[in-house]
Structures are given as C-alpha cells and as structure tokens.
Design an enzyme around this catalytic site. Structure first.
Site, PDB file in Angstrom:
ATOM      1  N   LYS A 184       0.829  -1.219   0.000  1.00 22.51           N
ATOM      2  CA  LYS A 184       0.000   0.000   0.000  1.00 22.51           C
ATOM      3  C   LYS A 184       0.856   1.259   0.000  1.00 22.51           C
ATOM      4  O   LYS A 184       0.361   2.354  -0.252  1.00 22.51           O
ATOM      5  CB  LYS A 184      -0.917   0.032   1.232  1.00 22.51           C
ATOM      6  CG  LYS A 184      -1.923  -1.101   1.320  1.00 22.51           C
ATOM      7  CD  LYS A 184      -3.042  -0.777   2.315  1.00 22.51           C
ATOM      8  CE  LYS A 184      -2.566  -0.258   3.650  1.00 22.51           C
ATOM      9  NZ  LYS A 184      -1.724  -1.241   4.401  1.00 22.51           N
ATOM     10  N   ASP A 236       0.301  -9.009  10.140  1.00 24.34           N
ATOM     11  CA  ASP A 236       1.016  -9.954  10.986  1.00 24.34           C
ATOM     12  C   ASP A 236       1.647 -11.045  10.138  1.00 24.34           C
ATOM     13  O   ASP A 236       1.832 -12.172  10.580  1.00 24.34           O
ATOM     14  CB  ASP A 236       0.079 -10.566  12.033  1.00 24.34           C
ATOM     15  CG  ASP A 236      -1.156 -11.211  11.408  1.00 24.34           C
ATOM     16  OD1 ASP A 236      -1.383 -10.979  10.211  1.00 24.34           O
ATOM     17  OD2 ASP A 236      -1.874 -11.937  12.111  1.00 24.34           O
TER      18      ASP A 236
END
Length: 293
Positions: free
Chosen positions: A39, A126
C-alpha cells in the site's frame, strides 16, 4: 540498530512507527523508516504524501539496479526522518513479500543502510513468512503493536512465535509490546502473565491519533499547534528511550493457539471467573441507555 515493527493489520503500526521515528530523531539519531507494505503508505504522516516506491523507481530505470542512486529512493520526512517505501505489484498480481526482500537488498547495495543510527521497518499486518519476514532477518529487535482486543493479541502471539523461530539463527530479540489506542489493558496483562514479555507502553485512546493519520501529520507535528498533545508524544518518546537503551530483549515462548483462545475468551465469558463477576456487576449497575428509532 534495526527495529522491525509488526502487528495485526489496521492496529496502527504505521502511525505508531512514524511517531517513534520522530522521537528517535529528537534524541539526535539518524533515522530511516522503511515501509514494507504494497500500500506504500507507511511514511505518509512523515511526508504528507505518498512518496515514490522502490518499484516505481526501478520501473523508471527499466530495472537497471546500477542506475539507482540513494536520492532516487530515499525521501526526507518531517523532523529529518528519512523515508523509503518498498511498494509492490498491482493488487491481485505478483508477490509483495519478494519486493520487501529486494528493497533490503537494494539499500545494502547502495550502502544506504550504513548511514543511519536506527533503521525502522514498518511491516504490513502480521505476515511473518516469505519476503515479509525479511526485515526480521536483519533486525536486532522486534516491537509488536497490539490493543486490548482478542484478535490483536492472537496476532501478537503468532508474531512472538516467529521471533522465537528466527532467534535460533538470527540475533533478533523481542523488545516488547506497545498497546495502541487502548483505554483498558486487562487482556494485555492477562496475556503477558501467561506469555511473559515487556510492555513498553500503552498509548491512550484519543481521537487525535486517528486524526493525525487523516491529516498526514505526526502527533509531534500536530503538537506544535496543539500543545495539549505533548503528553501523547511523551508516550512515544518513552518507547524510543527504552529502545535506545539497547534492552536485553527476550526470546518469547508463545502460547499454543487453543490455549490462547481459552485464556482470552474465558477471561470474559466464564461467569465464575473474577473477571466474569466483575463484568456482570458492572452490567447490573449500569443503567440502560438507548434510543428507539
């Protein structure tokens, strides 16, 4: 020193990382923050815009690594923090983790990584496998961002497991947890009681932390016009100071998944537990407040 910041997606790693980077810079350290997320928005609050990524730069150079210079990929952010974004392939195509590994490789080839006192890797979600595990191959410390919720602590436990595995072959150690935007810490305390690890700080639940992300500013920059935010900056400075003290760190021993489920859910759902009794009493003593629409 190299620090890798991990945590559940959406927990506030990037916002927290940027503020920790500023706090480190204000201690006189040369800081590089590397965004390891396709992103490419890790450093947004430091720069105020989405900087060109490693992938953008390589594309413009027809992937001739020898034509890439440090100034092509390193951009100056607020407070003198230097910023890099790995970027990634278009959504639904390619391997984002591979790009993270190549980013680390490119910075080493440019000798850029030797110019800094602190390199902070802000790693997406994660995910601690494949290329996204690359930062932990180089890091001295891992910091886990969490909150007082089940999902974030479950993710923290998975990250703790990866730190333990990496510690067999790398110098990586867990510096500790940082609770982000948390008004309570009972679940955090319950978790670290069962899986001992340091809690570096618990950041308060205030709207300005979320707003800082929207504004594209760190809390430190906002505090220049809003002195009431200085106390929140102090929390991040505390994390920075603990990191600079070069703590011994730990090799955590994660809790097996099913045991963790039972530990955290029973803490709230078991009516015979002390916490269950506390919640029941609280609910009985709290007047109903609702609106019929």
């Amino acid at each position: 020193m190299k620090v890798a910041v991990y945590g559940k997606g959406g927990i506030g790693k990037s916002t927290t990382s940027c503020n920790i980077s500023i706090a480190l810079a204000r201690r006189g350290k040369r800081v590089l923050q590397i965004g390891c997320d396709p992103k490419h928005d890790s450093t947004f609050t430091l720069t105020g815009f989405l900087i060109p990524t490693i992938i953008d730069t390589l594309q413009s150079k027809d992937y001739h690594y020898e034509d890439v210079w440090p100034e092509d990929v390193i951009h100056k952010g607020y407070g003198g923090v230097d910023c890099v974004e790995a970027g990634g392939p278009p959504a639904g195509a390619g391997c984002g983790g591979y790009v993270v590994g190549e980013t680390v490789k490119l910075l080493k080839e440019l000798n850029a990584s030797y110019e800094y006192d602190i390199i902070l890797f802000d790693v997406l979600g994660d995910v601690v496998r494949g290329g996204f595990a690359a930062p932990s191959n180089y890091a001295d410390y891992c910091i886990i961002i969490t909150d007082n919720g089940f999902d974030a602590l479950f993710a923290a436990n998975c990250i703790a497991a990866s730190v333990r595995e990496k510690a067999h072959t790398h110098p990586l150690r867990l510096a500790g947890l940082v609770g982000n935007r948390t008004s309570e810490r009972d679940l955090i305390d319950k978790y670290v009681e069962a899986c001992p690890m340091p809690v570096l700080e618990v950041l308060p639940l205030i709207e300005d932390i979320r707003v800082s992300r929207v504004k594209g500013k760190t809390l430190f920059e906002m505090a220049e016009c809003q002195p009431n935010l200085n106390y929140v900056c102090d929390f991040h400075s505390n994390v920075a100071d603990q990191t600079l003290s070069k703590p011994e760190g730990i090799v955590p021993r994660e809790i097996p998944d099913r045991e963790l489920f039972s530990l955290l859910s029973d803490f709230y759902l078991n009516p015979n537990s002390e916490k269950g009794k506390e919640i029941q009493n609280s609910q009985q003593n709290t007047p109903l407040d609702f609106t019929i629409i």
